[in-house]
Motif scaffolding. Sequence first.
Motif, short mmCIF file in Angstrom:
data_model
loop_
_atom_site.label_atom_id
_atom_site.label_comp_id
_atom_site.label_asym_id
_atom_site.label_seq_id
_atom_site.Cartn_x
_atom_site.Cartn_y
_atom_site.Cartn_z
N GLU A 1 -4.07 -3.82 -4.99
CA GLU A 1 -4.99 -4.77 -4.38
C GLU A 1 -4.61 -6.20 -4.76
O GLU A 1 -4.64 -7.11 -3.92
N SER B 1 0.83 -1.21 0.00
CA SER B 1 0.00 0.00 0.00
C SER B 1 0.86 1.25 0.00
O SER B 1 0.52 2.26 -0.63
N THR C 1 -4.04 -2.55 0.52
CA THR C 1 -5.38 -2.10 0.91
C THR C 1 -5.86 -1.07 -0.09
O THR C 1 -5.33 0.05 -0.13
#
Length: 347
Positions: free
Chosen positions: A137, A119, A142
């Motif tokens: 993803e 992330s 996230t």
Amino acid sequence: MKGSRFSAGRAKALVLSLSVGAAGGVLFHISGLPLAWMLGPLVANLLVSAKGVKVEVPESLRSVFLAVMGMVLGSQVTPELAHRVLDWPVSAMLLLAGVAASTAVASAWYRRCGFDPVSAWFGASPRAMTAMILLGERCGGTPQRIAIAQSLRIVLVILFLPPLFWAFEGGEGTLGPAESALTDGWLLLAIPLLLPLGKWLRLPSPALLAPLLATALLSGLDIASLALPSWGMNLMLWVLGSAIGSRFQGMTRRLLGRYLWQSGVATLLALVVLALFAELIHQTVGAGRDVALLALAPGGIGEMAILAVALNIDPVFVAFHHLLRMVTLMIVAPFWARWLMRHHPDA
């Protein structure tokens, strides 16, 4: 009936977004702040979104105004531009080095804020937002964090740069569209054809690039070039500013404040690093410091093109470098994603 209620609800959200944006634009204009008809609507919509008020500018309407911006940008291409292109490989190499360095610094900050490695890296990557969210993803990141980091960085860059340029000008005058008259307005009639053409060709940011490329060809051949009067530019900035500010629908003020702090520091760190590379471009290529910084700024190609045109800062040079960055990221990101999946399988 359900479809009509939905349409009526979206129409109400649009009217509210534009009304709030108009109020923000007037307030910024009266206050003498730079780029009032873009920053005012953006900030006003951002604030009411955080209060839970439903505001929205539909993607179809945003695409139309982004297409107009693409035409204005493409019209900056002239036959005299060719000799300048020879200097661009040097600035392009510095751009790519700057992107790598600034992404590393910003991702390191996000790691300190508790982001997982995936992330952090994809949230710090400057733009190609949809691809960064999907790849992040897929690698175990996230998507909400990546999307918020990407979106807030664009907003913060747009908010930071005009006042910065304004301060360097000594705070005199206002930054905004140059005065001009409407020329070759008939080009606008081609937008309904160019929008689906851009999607069919699978261009990145098709609403911007298809009109840009078509108009650049006509302008480069000295056939036609679009220029808007200042009120037309302000109208376009009002709608696009409202569209950017209304992206944060449903986010609480507390959560928005936390993300603004995290993204604000990351954006400032990235801008400091990129400012060093902008100075190198200024020294080696001779481009103005403001031109070089805007060409390297970590925002989206559409938003940075808007700023370049609105601030009269060498829009073709700026758009070329942002397009190069977008294409490079789209090529590099899948390989980087595989590396992250191998080295951070449980991230």
